[in-house]
Design a protein around this motif. Structure first.
Motif, PDB file in Angstrom:
ATOM      1  N   ALA A  37       0.856  -1.191   0.000  1.00  9.25           N
ATOM      2  CA  ALA A  37       0.000   0.000   0.000  1.00  9.25           C
ATOM      3  C   ALA A  37       0.888   1.236   0.000  1.00  9.25           C
ATOM      4  N   ALA A  38       0.504   2.250  -0.764  1.00  7.46           N
ATOM      5  CA  ALA A  38       1.305   3.473  -0.842  1.00  7.46           C
ATOM      6  C   ALA A  38       0.838   4.506   0.173  1.00  7.46           C
ATOM      7  N   VAL A  39       1.779   5.336   0.623  1.00  7.24           N
ATOM      8  CA  VAL A  39       1.466   6.481   1.465  1.00  7.24           C
ATOM      9  C   VAL A  39       1.415   7.711   0.563  1.00  7.24           C
ATOM     10  N   ASN A  40       0.302   8.411   0.571  1.00 10.39           N
ATOM     11  CA  ASN A  40       0.119   9.610  -0.242  1.00 10.39           C
ATOM     12  C   ASN A  40       0.063  10.856   0.640  1.00 10.39           C
ATOM     13  N   PRO A  41       0.378  12.035   0.090  1.00 11.81           N
ATOM     14  CA  PRO A  41       0.289  13.269   0.882  1.00 11.81           C
ATOM     15  C   PRO A  41      -1.093  13.496   1.475  1.00 11.81           C
ATOM     16  N   ALA A  42      -2.141  13.068   0.761  1.00 14.58           N
ATOM     17  CA  ALA A  42      -3.500  13.272   1.274  1.00 14.58           C
ATOM     18  C   ALA A  42      -3.749  12.495   2.565  1.00 14.58           C
ATOM     19  N   GLU A 116       5.024  -3.796  -4.993  1.00 15.72           N
ATOM     20  CA  GLU A 116       5.460  -2.498  -4.489  1.00 15.72           C
ATOM     21  C   GLU A 116       5.358  -1.428  -5.583  1.00 15.72           C
ATOM     22  N   THR A 117       5.848  -1.759  -6.770  1.00 13.26           N
ATOM     23  CA  THR A 117       5.765  -0.806  -7.875  1.00 13.26           C
ATOM     24  C   THR A 117       4.317  -0.527  -8.244  1.00 13.26           C
ATOM     25  N   ALA A 118       3.511  -1.570  -8.323  1.00 17.33           N
ATOM     26  CA  ALA A 118       2.102  -1.396  -8.695  1.00 17.33           C
ATOM     27  C   ALA A 118       1.358  -0.523  -7.697  1.00 17.33           C
ATOM     28  N   ALA A 119       1.656  -0.684  -6.408  1.00 17.84           N
ATOM     29  CA  ALA A 119       0.988   0.125  -5.386  1.00 17.84           C
ATOM     30  C   ALA A 119       1.385   1.590  -5.473  1.00 17.84           C
ATOM     31  N   ALA A 120       2.562   1.866  -6.010  1.00 15.42           N
ATOM     32  CA  ALA A 120       3.040   3.241  -6.129  1.00 15.42           C
ATOM     33  C   ALA A 120       2.383   3.994  -7.279  1.00 15.42           C
ATOM     34  N   VAL A 121       1.625   3.303  -8.111  1.00 15.59           N
ATOM     35  CA  VAL A 121       1.128   3.902  -9.354  1.00 15.59           C
ATOM     36  C   VAL A 121      -0.188   4.662  -9.242  1.00 15.59           C
ATOM     37  N   PRO A 122      -1.263   4.121  -8.647  1.00 16.33           N
ATOM     38  CA  PRO A 122      -2.612   4.637  -8.934  1.00 16.33           C
ATOM     39  C   PRO A 122      -2.868   6.119  -8.725  1.00 16.33           C
ATOM     40  N   CYS A 123      -2.855   6.614  -7.506  1.00 14.07           N
ATOM     41  CA  CYS A 123      -3.331   7.971  -7.230  1.00 14.07           C
ATOM     42  C   CYS A 123      -2.527   9.040  -7.967  1.00 14.07           C
ATOM     43  N   ALA A 285       7.481  11.129   7.034  1.00 14.10           N
ATOM     44  CA  ALA A 285       8.402  11.448   5.938  1.00 14.10           C
ATOM     45  C   ALA A 285       7.676  12.125   4.783  1.00 14.10           C
ATOM     46  N   VAL A 286       6.485  11.660   4.460  1.00  9.84           N
ATOM     47  CA  VAL A 286       5.709  12.269   3.378  1.00  9.84           C
ATOM     48  C   VAL A 286       5.265  13.673   3.766  1.00  9.84           C
ATOM     49  N   ASP A 287       4.834  13.847   5.012  1.00  8.41           N
ATOM     50  CA  ASP A 287       4.421  15.171   5.495  1.00  8.41           C
ATOM     51  C   ASP A 287       5.566  16.177   5.387  1.00  8.41           C
ATOM     52  N   ALA A 288       6.784  15.717   5.632  1.00 12.54           N
ATOM     53  CA  ALA A 288       7.946  16.609   5.604  1.00 12.54           C
ATOM     54  C   ALA A 288       8.287  17.049   4.195  1.00 12.54           C
ATOM     55  N   GLY A 289       7.920  16.238   3.198  1.00  6.98           N
ATOM     56  CA  GLY A 289       8.170  16.582   1.805  1.00  6.98           C
ATOM     57  C   GLY A 289       9.614  16.323   1.399  1.00  6.98           C
ATOM     58  N   GLY A 290       9.896  16.565   0.124  1.00  2.25           N
ATOM     59  CA  GLY A 290      11.252  16.413  -0.379  1.00  2.25           C
ATOM     60  C   GLY A 290      11.620  15.024  -0.843  1.00  2.25           C
ATOM     61  N   LEU A 291      10.698  14.058  -0.772  1.00  7.40           N
ATOM     62  CA  LEU A 291      10.988  12.702  -1.229  1.00  7.40           C
ATOM     63  C   LEU A 291      11.040  12.660  -2.753  1.00  7.40           C
ATOM     64  N   ARG A 292      11.792  11.726  -3.275  1.00  6.95           N
ATOM     65  CA  ARG A 292      11.866  11.555  -4.735  1.00  6.95           C
ATOM     66  C   ARG A 292      11.290  10.213  -5.150  1.00  6.95           C
ATOM     67  N   GLY A 293      10.352   9.733  -4.387  1.00  3.58           N
ATOM     68  CA  GLY A 293       9.687   8.476  -4.697  1.00  3.58           C
ATOM     69  C   GLY A 293       8.630   8.197  -3.643  1.00  3.58           C
ATOM     70  N   LYS A 294       7.882   7.136  -3.857  1.00  3.05           N
ATOM     71  CA  LYS A 294       6.781   6.783  -2.962  1.00  3.05           C
ATOM     72  C   LYS A 294       7.286   5.975  -1.768  1.00  3.05           C
ATOM     73  N   ILE A 295       6.578   6.082  -0.671  1.00  2.00           N
ATOM     74  CA  ILE A 295       6.797   5.206   0.478  1.00  2.00           C
ATOM     75  C   ILE A 295       5.723   4.129   0.437  1.00  2.00           C
ATOM     76  N   ILE A 296       6.168   2.887   0.550  1.00  3.77           N
ATOM     77  CA  ILE A 296       5.272   1.736   0.432  1.00  3.77           C
ATOM     78  C   ILE A 296       5.228   0.984   1.750  1.00  3.77           C
ATOM     79  N   LEU A 297       4.035   0.595   2.146  1.00  6.96           N
ATOM     80  CA  LEU A 297       3.831  -0.206   3.352  1.00  6.96           C
ATOM     81  C   LEU A 297       3.531  -1.657   2.972  1.00  6.96           C
ATOM     82  N   LYS A 298       4.112  -2.588   3.743  1.00  2.00           N
ATOM     83  CA  LYS A 298       3.911  -4.026   3.490  1.00  2.00           C
ATOM     84  C   LYS A 298       3.173  -4.639   4.685  1.00  2.00           C
ATOM     85  N   PRO A 299       1.917  -5.051   4.513  1.00  3.60           N
ATOM     86  CA  PRO A 299       1.188  -5.700   5.614  1.00  3.60           C
ATOM     87  C   PRO A 299       1.841  -7.001   6.042  1.00  3.60           C
TER      88      PRO A 299
END
Length: 299
Positions: A37-42, A116-123, A285-299
């Motif tokens: 699952a991806a972590v989004n700014p929203a 992981e890659t697929a989860a980074a795609v949708p939103c 990390a997402v709230d802080a900004g400045g990332l150059r890629g998605k953060i992914i969570l693994k259940p």
């Protein structure tokens, strides 16, 4: 099932591991066993209560829009099919071992692509593509300013604009100008510096806020500003009022985007992969900004 939930609004410390019921799979839905699952700014904005005045959450609430996993039950896909989806933004549910999604928002993952890659795609990628193809309906040869062109949404907008045969002006920081040209920009507009080039036919904004407003003043008469940001853009001096574009979780479009990612036509970058229980770390990390890629969570 294992999930990370919030019982109230606040900082990242309100995110708590919990045992929750497996979602019911209603008619027209598919139940997905989540592998990533991806972590989004929203996510952080929902958590902090930014939207509570007009869209209050039912607590406890499971955040998370973007997932990838395997079909457990439901309509439209065989059990075990590898799929990705953007979940309903109002109900969410991605930070969990299972999630239910409307069938029309689900896409099969191409062979060889990781969860992981697929989860980074949708939103992010649906947003960027829809800004260009739906909100602006960009035409070949048009000059489009894309703000935040090297962000997750901006890269998708650049991809879609190239597909439409547009002339891309990428609005980025000065230190990323070379990278933006390598990504397909014909011209660079440096955020915070005056624009002296030809005016823009359209603007696709992924940043919002006051920093991009001076560039937008160079929009041609009759042009539009489509923004995916909820950060207000000061209207002073702008030729038109920016129009917010709300994403459509379109599974058919997601299928095409995933195919482009698999073919190497659309880069998708992952900053790090964390266990589900580290959702608070990911959101911080997402709230802080400045990332150059998605953060992914693994259940």
């Amino acid at each position: 099932m294992r999930a990370v939930v919030i019982h109230g609004y606040g900082d990242t410390d309100v995110l708590e591991p919990a045992e929750m019921p497996v979602p019911e799979c209603a008619s027209g839905e598919v139940l997905i066993k989540v592998h990533a699952a991806a972590v989004n700014p929203a996510d952080g904005k929902w958590r902090s209560g930014k939207y509570q005045a007009f869209i209050p959450l039912t607590m406890p609430h499971i955040l998370g829009y973007d997932i990838a996993g395997t079909v457990e039950a439901g309509e439209g896909f065989s059990k075990g099919t590898r799929v990705a989806a953007m979940l309903n933004p109002m109900t969410k549910g991605g930070y969990a071992q299972y999630a239910s999604a409307v069938v029309s928002s689900v896409a099969e993952i191409p062979d060889g692509m990781s969860f992981e890659t697929a989860a980074a795609v949708p939103c992010a990628n649906l947003t960027g593509v829809q800004l260009i193809e739906t909100a602006l309906d960009l035409k070949a040869g048009q000059r489009v300013l894309i703000t935040g062109a090297l962000g997750n949404v901006g890269r998708a907008a650049m991809f879609a604009a190239r597909g439409r045969g547009a002339h891309i002006i990428a609005a980025v920081r000065a230190d990323r100008a070379v990278e933006a040209r390598e990504a397909g920009a014909a011209e660079i507009a440096v955020i915070g510096e005056e624009w002296t080039g030809e005016a823009f036919d359209e603007v696709a904004d992924t940043i919002g806020g006051p920093s991009v407003a001076p560039l937008m003043r160079h929009l041609k008469p009759g042009g539009r500003i489509a923004t995916a940001s909820d950060s207000p853009i000061p209207p002073d001096g702008l030729p038109v009022v920016p129009e917010f574009y709300g994403i459509n979780p379109d599974g058919a479009q997601l299928t095409k985007i995933l195919a482009a990612v698999a073919a190497g036509a659309l880069p998708v970058m992952i900053d790090r992969v964390l266990p589900l229980d580290a959702a608070a770390e990911g959101q911080k990390a997402v709230d802080a900004g400045g990332l150059r890629g998605k953060i992914i969570l693994k259940p």
